[in-house]
Design a protein around this motif. Sequence first.
Motif, PDB file in Angstrom:
ATOM      1  N   PHE A  88       8.089 -10.271   7.164  1.00 28.73           N
ATOM      2  CA  PHE A  88       8.238  -8.979   7.827  1.00 28.73           C
ATOM      3  C   PHE A  88       7.768  -7.874   6.873  1.00 28.73           C
ATOM      4  CE2 PHE A  88      12.164 -10.173  10.643  1.00 28.73           C
ATOM      5  CZ  PHE A  88      11.410 -11.187  11.235  1.00 28.73           C
ATOM      6  N   THR A  89       7.134  -6.843   7.424  1.00 29.85           N
ATOM      7  CA  THR A  89       6.857  -5.615   6.682  1.00 29.85           C
ATOM      8  C   THR A  89       7.546  -4.484   7.424  1.00 29.85           C
ATOM      9  OG1 THR A  89       4.704  -6.410   5.888  1.00 29.85           O
ATOM     10  CG2 THR A  89       5.087  -4.030   5.850  1.00 29.85           C
ATOM     11  N   VAL A  90       8.612  -3.962   6.840  1.00 33.40           N
ATOM     12  CA  VAL A  90       9.435  -2.931   7.472  1.00 33.40           C
ATOM     13  C   VAL A  90       9.497  -1.759   6.501  1.00 33.40           C
ATOM     14  CG1 VAL A  90      11.660  -2.409   8.530  1.00 33.40           C
ATOM     15  CG2 VAL A  90      10.766  -4.746   8.610  1.00 33.40           C
ATOM     16  N   THR A  91       8.697  -0.721   6.748  1.00 36.39           N
ATOM     17  CA  THR A  91       8.585   0.378   5.801  1.00 36.39           C
ATOM     18  C   THR A  91       8.526   1.720   6.518  1.00 36.39           C
ATOM     19  OG1 THR A  91       6.164   0.225   5.772  1.00 36.39           O
ATOM     20  CG2 THR A  91       7.354  -1.034   4.103  1.00 36.39           C
ATOM     21  N   GLY A  92       9.105   2.736   5.877  1.00 42.65           N
ATOM     22  CA  GLY A  92       8.944   4.111   6.325  1.00 42.65           C
ATOM     23  C   GLY A  92       9.629   4.484   7.616  1.00 42.65           C
ATOM     24  N   ASN A  93      10.552   3.660   8.103  1.00 38.34           N
ATOM     25  CA  ASN A  93      11.223   3.959   9.373  1.00 38.34           C
ATOM     26  C   ASN A  93      12.421   4.892   9.160  1.00 38.34           C
ATOM     27  OD1 ASN A  93       9.783   1.935  11.256  1.00 38.34           O
ATOM     28  ND2 ASN A  93      10.389   0.670   9.513  1.00 38.34           N
ATOM     29  N   TYR A  94      12.685   5.729  10.149  1.00 41.54           N
ATOM     30  CA  TYR A  94      13.837   6.631  10.135  1.00 41.54           C
ATOM     31  C   TYR A  94      14.755   6.171  11.264  1.00 41.54           C
ATOM     32  CZ  TYR A  94      16.544  10.972  10.051  1.00 41.54           C
ATOM     33  OH  TYR A  94      17.553  11.904   9.962  1.00 41.54           O
ATOM     34  N   VAL A  95      15.838   5.480  10.900  1.00 38.20           N
ATOM     35  CA  VAL A  95      16.670   4.785  11.880  1.00 38.20           C
ATOM     36  C   VAL A  95      18.088   5.331  11.807  1.00 38.20           C
ATOM     37  CG1 VAL A  95      17.512   2.547  12.676  1.00 38.20           C
ATOM     38  CG2 VAL A  95      15.246   2.719  11.634  1.00 38.20           C
ATOM     39  N   VAL A  96      18.523   5.985  12.875  1.00 36.29           N
ATOM     40  CA  VAL A  96      19.889   6.494  12.969  1.00 36.29           C
ATOM     41  C   VAL A  96      20.609   5.615  13.990  1.00 36.29           C
ATOM     42  CG1 VAL A  96      21.312   8.538  13.345  1.00 36.29           C
ATOM     43  CG2 VAL A  96      18.987   8.797  12.483  1.00 36.29           C
ATOM     44  N   SER A  97      21.023   4.440  13.536  1.00 37.88           N
ATOM     45  CA  SER A  97      21.689   3.470  14.405  1.00 37.88           C
ATOM     46  C   SER A  97      22.115   2.284  13.561  1.00 37.88           C
ATOM     47  CB  SER A  97      20.746   2.996  15.518  1.00 37.88           C
ATOM     48  OG  SER A  97      19.801   2.069  15.011  1.00 37.88           O
ATOM     49  N   SER A  98      22.821   1.369  14.178  1.00 41.37           N
ATOM     50  CA  SER A  98      23.153   0.109  13.517  1.00 41.37           C
ATOM     51  C   SER A  98      21.910  -0.772  13.437  1.00 41.37           C
ATOM     52  CB  SER A  98      24.269  -0.596  14.280  1.00 41.37           C
ATOM     53  OG  SER A  98      25.449   0.199  14.275  1.00 41.37           O
ATOM     54  N   VAL A  99      21.920  -1.682  12.469  1.00 45.21           N
ATOM     55  CA  VAL A  99      20.707  -2.422  12.128  1.00 45.21           C
ATOM     56  C   VAL A  99      21.012  -3.905  11.995  1.00 45.21           C
ATOM     57  CG1 VAL A  99      18.881  -2.693  10.393  1.00 45.21           C
ATOM     58  CG2 VAL A  99      19.746  -0.429  10.919  1.00 45.21           C
ATOM     59  N   SER A 100      20.039  -4.742  12.373  1.00 49.78           N
ATOM     60  CA  SER A 100      20.083  -6.171  12.097  1.00 49.78           C
ATOM     61  C   SER A 100      18.679  -6.630  11.724  1.00 49.78           C
ATOM     62  CB  SER A 100      20.592  -6.956  13.314  1.00 49.78           C
ATOM     63  OG  SER A 100      20.534  -8.351  13.068  1.00 49.78           O
ATOM     64  N   GLY A 106      25.072  15.619   9.485  1.00 44.91           N
ATOM     65  CA  GLY A 106      25.729  16.699  10.202  1.00 44.91           C
ATOM     66  C   GLY A 106      24.970  17.998  10.168  1.00 44.91           C
ATOM     67  N   SER A 107      23.868  18.036   9.391  1.00 52.62           N
ATOM     68  CA  SER A 107      23.075  19.259   9.305  1.00 52.62           C
ATOM     69  C   SER A 107      21.661  18.886   8.893  1.00 52.62           C
ATOM     70  CB  SER A 107      23.681  20.225   8.276  1.00 52.62           C
ATOM     71  OG  SER A 107      23.685  19.627   6.982  1.00 52.62           O
ATOM     72  N   GLY A 108      20.777  19.874   8.967  1.00 52.27           N
ATOM     73  CA  GLY A 108      19.390  19.653   8.586  1.00 52.27           C
ATOM     74  C   GLY A 108      18.526  19.221   9.763  1.00 52.27           C
ATOM     75  N   LYS A 109      17.279  18.960   9.470  1.00 55.06           N
ATOM     76  CA  LYS A 109      16.315  18.549  10.486  1.00 55.06           C
ATOM     77  C   LYS A 109      15.432  17.434   9.935  1.00 55.06           C
ATOM     78  CE  LYS A 109      15.800  23.067  12.778  1.00 55.06           C
ATOM     79  NZ  LYS A 109      16.855  23.752  11.994  1.00 55.06           N
ATOM     80  N   HIS A 110      14.940  16.618  10.834  1.00 55.10           N
ATOM     81  CA  HIS A 110      13.909  15.626  10.518  1.00 55.10           C
ATOM     82  C   HIS A 110      12.850  15.730  11.613  1.00 55.10           C
ATOM     83  CE1 HIS A 110      12.196  11.833   8.977  1.00 55.10           C
ATOM     84  NE2 HIS A 110      11.962  11.561  10.254  1.00 55.10           N
ATOM     85  N   ILE A 111      11.669  16.217  11.251  1.00 58.84           N
ATOM     86  CA  ILE A 111      10.586  16.426  12.213  1.00 58.84           C
ATOM     87  C   ILE A 111       9.389  15.588  11.783  1.00 58.84           C
ATOM     88  CG2 ILE A 111       9.131  18.116  13.382  1.00 58.84           C
ATOM     89  CD1 ILE A 111      12.114  18.649  13.748  1.00 58.84           C
ATOM     90  N   ASP A 112       8.870  14.782  12.686  1.00 57.82           N
ATOM     91  CA  ASP A 112       7.654  14.008  12.422  1.00 57.82           C
ATOM     92  C   ASP A 112       6.576  14.398  13.432  1.00 57.82           C
ATOM     93  OD1 ASP A 112       8.200  12.442  10.183  1.00 57.82           O
ATOM     94  OD2 ASP A 112       9.351  11.010  11.367  1.00 57.82           O
ATOM     95  N   VAL A 113       5.370  14.611  12.946  1.00 50.45           N
ATOM     96  CA  VAL A 113       4.217  14.898  13.798  1.00 50.45           C
ATOM     97  C   VAL A 113       3.249  13.734  13.687  1.00 50.45           C
ATOM     98  CG1 VAL A 113       2.282  16.458  14.234  1.00 50.45           C
ATOM     99  CG2 VAL A 113       4.500  17.387  13.516  1.00 50.45           C
ATOM    100  N   ARG A 114       2.904  13.107  14.809  1.00 51.34           N
ATOM    101  CA  ARG A 114       2.031  11.939  14.821  1.00 51.34           C
ATOM    102  C   ARG A 114       0.762  12.258  15.619  1.00 51.34           C
ATOM    103  NH1 ARG A 114       4.789   9.569  10.776  1.00 51.34           N
ATOM    104  NH2 ARG A 114       6.783   8.649  11.395  1.00 51.34           N
TER     105      ARG A 114
END
Length: 785
Positions: free
Chosen positions: A301-313, A357-365
């Motif tokens: 697997f190659t799993v890189t650069g992801n922004y994940v706000v959730s549970s993971v497996s 609880g604060s801040g922003k995460h903005i991605d432009v693709r």
Amino acid sequence: MRRLLACVLFLAAATAFGTDRYVATGSGSGCSSTVGWISGTGTSSCRWTLGVALNGGAGGVTVQPGDRILLAAGTYLGPFTVSLSGTAASPITIMSESGSARATHAVIDGKNGNGAQPAVFFTAGTGHDVILRDLEITNSLTPRPLTQFTRPTGIDVRQTGIKIINCVVHDNGGGIYGQTASTTVESTGNVDYYNGTSSLDHGFYMQNSTKTWNDNIIFYNMSRGIQTSGGSGSDGYSLSENMLWGNGQLNGCCSGQQVTMSGGPVLTNLTVTNNDVWSNTSSAAFNLGGQDQGEGPGSNFTVTGNYVVSSVSITENGGSTVTGNSFLNQVNVWYPSPESAFQTKYPSNTFGTAEPGSGKHIDVRCNPYESGRANIYVFNYDLSSTISADVSACLTVGATYEVVNAADYYGTAVASGTYGGGSLTLTVSGLSMSAPVGISTPTNRWPKIGALVLLTTGGSATPTPTNTATFTPTPNATNTPTFTPTPTYTLTNTPTAGTTPTNSPTPTLTPVPGSCTWVQAEAGTIAAPASIGTDPLASGSEYVSSPTTNSGTDTFSFQLGPGTYYMNHRVLAPDGNSDSLFTSLDGESDTTRIDDLAEQLWSPDWQITRMVDRSIPGCSTPLAGNPASCQRALVIADSNVHTLALRWRDPNGKVDWIAFCPDSNLAGDFPAGPTNTPTITNTPTNTATPTASNTPTPSATPPTPSTPTFTPTPSNTATNTATNTPTYTRTNTPTVTPTVTLGGPTLTPTMTPTANSTPKPPKWCICHGVVIRCRLNNGQKYKCP
């Protein structure tokens, strides 16, 4: 690796891709006969019906590879089966005649599918290599029973070589499905939502190998956002730069899994990069490896650069790279469990047990198929009324644009205007969601979570003309040039009244047959934030890099004559997050001309690799080892000066030099090959002879704003051959600025030195036929590396 990214695949000019065939909603639209399926020829004045076009044509006309089938605005009641065969090099395209224009797009409505026949069906054995793009695929049938098989799928693919590009797919029984018989299926830039009637209906469902998802916005589908499986195992799935949220929560259906990548029984060679995922449930919303399917662990697997706000497996047994990800809000880590075990196994990531609880995460693709189009992914934890999105990598200054809410795609635009550069300030408070067909509208997550789509609605403004004002010096002004040997030579001279500084023609670079012509990266024209760095292991001890995604350029001019030149480079790419560039020949759009510096060859060491081009058919998914089949080849038909620009797509990838070679053989004559010395036909000359006075006083000072700048083509490489570098004072005067690029020639300005001049060593030297910066210590002679 970011897959962001010249739109060679953007089908804007029909003459380059085949013949345009026209379709309308009415039978025989525009024909003298009312029976279009017999007499229609598929022209704009005598259009086919969509069913006739998808069956290959009529009226003595057959759809050929490379043709485009253009749908006039309107609603086409399906279902439809596609029986067309293109080729990998010349696919057949089915698209809205107006492209991505929202007000005049074509709609395929599968309401007549009776619960079984998909709205668009690429059935097995009836064709291959087809692109479906810029269409709305939906089902308006009501009521909407919430049981399985009561509503047909939107797009069902059972062929090979199918691409689904920039479509809006909603309110179907399932979104986009790729069954066992399908291979090499790509889905890019689609908006996929409100699909499904049961827990087995997903936004995307794919089986078996070679499926690619890029830049899709996937939300509020009945069950999972993306679900994969396979009867005998799955190999080569690629998931990049998508955003998923709210899936599994339409009508309160399911557990909220956003991504479930499983293989049945084993998943191998999975690539998941730079995706944005949000879920507020405790289930494994980001599930790689099929732990919940009872499968064995996957591998590679190659799993890189992801922004994940959730549970993971993540279920894999080794050979995998899991780095550079943000795993936040991990209320439950399903595997490896517990949380401490997960962090121990995958330490090179950012972890958090609660949503910020604060801040922003903005991605432009940026969209790889349509210039000026982009997805904007928003995580607005401050709940601010506005967000800022830098779209400069995707949108041309002067272009007219609109920004739309993905959750209300055909509603009122969020913003529109003429782009002036930089970031757009966009209002995200008060945004609404369109209503699903036949069921209640789910929870609106704005202004906290959502996605926007940037669309271009018009071309760019006319460029500002270059100032060509002529400066006439005051009579009797004293000629007092200053010559400064720096990376860009500046020869300043005040001519006597009536004289004009002259520039030589661009030098002609004559390649040695069978050899490569190569040039140092630092010899190009470098634009911030790209800059020159130092490394004793780089050729000439210097390289060029940029710390910023989608920003920073290095531009080279060259004059090699007619021929095909295969591109190579010496690079340092430590990982998959620092190994891609955009490339552009002569100012072409670079968004699909993506070069992977060292795909799956990542290393802390310098290495020579092929420059690749992802717009080449079969190369849209990065291929390990930068194979020759994907190598960037410049086809030059004349002896004019051309430019090649590199723009950093990933940050921190380093380029030492680039090479123009006669073939794709990496065993070329670099970095210490034969000297490819360009010949100078004329030496740049200042027609006025400098006066060897110390500090002359002119009778008048010319006004600075009217000072013209003469800039020879950057390929006019300079090496100062003077052994003594005299120092002169000067008045305000015109400048001659040749830019150092390709190695070899000698540029000798005509100067009269003053007495007692102090020798100064040049900062540029020629090594193996290439201009590089000298490194002189204590007056010692420079030695080539």
